[in-house]
Design an enzyme around this catalytic site. Structure first.
Site, PDB file in Angstrom:
ATOM      1  N   TYR A   1      -0.872   0.135  10.311  1.00 44.10           N
ATOM      2  CA  TYR A   1      -1.123  -0.584   9.051  1.00 44.10           C
ATOM      3  C   TYR A   1       0.041  -0.393   8.076  1.00 44.10           C
ATOM      4  O   TYR A   1       0.568  -1.354   7.513  1.00 44.10           O
ATOM      5  CB  TYR A   1      -2.429  -0.056   8.453  1.00 44.10           C
ATOM      6  CG  TYR A   1      -2.788  -0.595   7.086  1.00 44.10           C
ATOM      7  CD1 TYR A   1      -3.427  -1.815   6.954  1.00 44.10           C
ATOM      8  CD2 TYR A   1      -2.513   0.144   5.934  1.00 44.10           C
ATOM      9  CE1 TYR A   1      -3.782  -2.300   5.700  1.00 44.10           C
ATOM     10  CE2 TYR A   1      -2.861  -0.332   4.681  1.00 44.10           C
ATOM     11  CZ  TYR A   1      -3.494  -1.553   4.570  1.00 44.10           C
ATOM     12  OH  TYR A   1      -3.837  -2.019   3.329  1.00 44.10           O
TER      13      TYR A   1
ATOM     14  N   LYS B   1       2.677  -3.219   6.644  1.00 41.03           N
ATOM     15  CA  LYS B   1       2.907  -3.444   5.210  1.00 41.03           C
ATOM     16  C   LYS B   1       4.392  -3.251   4.879  1.00 41.03           C
ATOM     17  O   LYS B   1       4.971  -4.023   4.105  1.00 41.03           O
ATOM     18  CB  LYS B   1       2.046  -2.494   4.379  1.00 41.03           C
ATOM     19  CG  LYS B   1       0.541  -2.816   4.403  1.00 41.03           C
ATOM     20  CD  LYS B   1       0.217  -4.115   3.676  1.00 41.03           C
ATOM     21  CE  LYS B   1      -1.280  -4.372   3.533  1.00 41.03           C
ATOM     22  NZ  LYS B   1      -1.566  -5.707   2.987  1.00 41.03           N
TER      23      LYS B   1
ATOM     24  N   SER C   1       0.837  -1.205   0.000  1.00 43.61           N
ATOM     25  CA  SER C   1       0.000   0.000   0.000  1.00 43.61           C
ATOM     26  C   SER C   1       0.867   1.248   0.000  1.00 43.61           C
ATOM     27  O   SER C   1       1.993   1.241   0.523  1.00 43.61           O
ATOM     28  CB  SER C   1      -0.871  -0.015   1.261  1.00 43.61           C
ATOM     29  OG  SER C   1      -1.417   1.255   1.511  1.00 43.61           O
TER      30      SER C   1
END
Lengths: 326, 326
Positions: free
Chosen positions: A150, A154, A126
């Site tokens: 998050y 990632k 992402s």
């Protein structure tokens, strides 16, 4: 060819499955699909091969091992909990987004040590691996300093993917997805949801709320292009990629004002009139920290392609979601 | 003030301990030292406070918990296995360099949730988080694409440090150390050992082998400066640092030829004559992928300082190692 998809019940997972059923993978027939998610993925419509649709929590111990026992040739690892949830539930975020990925890679490594198994692994990363302050455009060599758990998870998985690939345990490629626009479905509560809402809703005659100024610039790609990235990543020659296995995908950098003008060109003033401006200082401040756009030089050179205009993004939505059979 | 040092028996750990005993920490008295390593660290000479010297494997379950039960105010987390070992033993590298760090951070997080504990954590990172191709100088925003498992593990710990700091569980700062030169002791088998060997050995009349061309450029700092980085990181105000908690330290970019000319200025032609050139293609190729030098703009602005010339690096070695009492 046997393909495993984690997160197969998600928006992107379902679209990847549909495309594989329709077209195979680079001309090769898909004989088996293993689809896994926390809810049971739908059985793939029209698929003539063997399909296993499993409900499983990837963060429980033996699941990765079990999935790898089937020796899938290609793995699309899309499973993750979203940014807001990973931020609110620290432990769950690390368990699902980091530990499950590491468990999967470890299961692959053990299989490699046992019999030389070495699958292609396409990992959905992402643009959240980047954190403000961000230049525009962001170059391929810009550092990853995420500002969410998050994004941190990632970025860590990207590092693992590269190291496991370098050791030859798997053949990994990490795909840094732009924000997907127009996201099909109903308006959701994600802070970034408005980028899709202000187009998707007016296209079917419904109102939508715009919480930020027209000047906000962000980085977008259509669901169709995102599926294209996944398929290309699964089939491309990796010789030219070298040890840097994580790629910022191409996309379209556009301001909200440019999105709205594209909507006007495609659907007219009456559609634009359905956008209601309700400024939200919190969402605006968040948006100002998000990626305005990437150079994506390496990915483009490696054959990844995306839309050149928001008109194309809107037309792709109309073709794929509004005119397609349901 | 209670200070915990992991990896306390290592070269850097011992020097940090000696400096804390001699000077305290920014004028504050150190009342307790907890020193831990896989071998029992030496009892700190001349220390009047309470010292605990522990032999422990940080990767066993309860150790981190136990160390954090003592609620140290400052933690220097220096423990790691070196690059060559982490590359050769994949599992051990991840267990010691990644999992132990995460266990430590998790123990701190649980203590934070229990009583608001929030220690300063100084993490010894490395320029190995970078991987070729590398520009010169390397900017503060250059990406981390390590080419070793060791560098991967350090890069992952950097990401964790930043995320745990952002959540307020700890007050972390990551220090990307240049190659330490002149490393005291005896010649070791690390591929980078020659950078120190060709200075340290001739300074005491012994021969040394140079396996690479004079043109090889690399990034160095003295043990004295490295200790200075650690102390500054433990005491500086972090308000100005923001969420990007990992800093490439200042250092000195020099070619091997420049190192040798500095040796000539400090110790004469007879010292230089002790360097024997035995070109090694493998070591040369490895060196060509290593960092030639960093801008270190942020770290310098935040008050970190290092040597300006190799003459200073050599003189620091003579003062600290050859003239110091043993």
């Amino acid at each position: 060819m046997h393909i495993l998809i984690t997160g197969a019940a998600g928006m992107l997972g379902r679209k990847v499955v549909a495309r594989l059923v329709r077209e195979g993978l680079a001309g090769r027939e898909v004989s088996a699909l293993t689809l896994v998610d926390v809810i049971v993925p739908d059985s793939p419509v029209g698929f003539l091969g063997h399909a296993d649709c499993l409900s499983a929590d990837l963060s429980t111990n033996s699941i990765a091992q079990q999935l790898i026992d089937g020796r899938p040739d290609v793995i699309f690892h899309l499973a993750a909990i979203v940014s807001g949830e990973a931020e609110a539930d620290f432990e769950k975020g690390y368990r699902i987004n980091l530990d499950s990925t590491r468990d999967l890679f470890e299961a692959i490594r053990h299989a490699h040590l046992a019999d030389g198994y070495r699958p292609r692994v396409v990992f959905a990363s992402s643009i959240a691996v980047m954190g403000a302050p961000l230049p525009y455009p962001i170059s391929d060599t810009f550092h990853t300093t995420p500002l969410t758990s998050y994004g941190t998870q990632k970025a860590i998985c990207e590092l693992l993917l590269a190291d496991y690939s370098r050791h030859g345990f798997l053949d990994g490629i990490g795909i840094r997805l732009p924000t997907i626009c127009i996201r099909p479905g109903t308006p959701n509560k994600a802070a970034s949801g408005f980028f899709s809402n202000i187009l998707r809703e007016p296209l079917v005659g419904k109102p939508a709320i715009l919480p930020v100024p027209d000047s906000i610039r962000h980085w977008h790609t259509s669901p169709r292009s995102a599926v294209g990235f996944m398929i290309h990543a699964a089939t491309m020659e990796l010789g030219a990629v070298g040890p840097q296995r994580n790629l910022s995908m191409p996309g379209l950098s556009a301001t909200v004002g440019e999105q709205i003008e594209a909507l006007r060109r495609v659907a007219g003033d009456s559609a634009v009139a359905l956008i209601r401006r309700e400024p939200d200082a919190t969402i605006t401040r968040m948006c100002e920290g998000w990626a305005p756009g990437f150079a994506a030089t390496r990915a483009r050179a490696l054959g990844f392609t995306a839309e050149d205009s928001f008109d194309q993004i809107i037309r792709a939505h109309i073709e794929d979601e509004l005119h397609a059979p349901h």
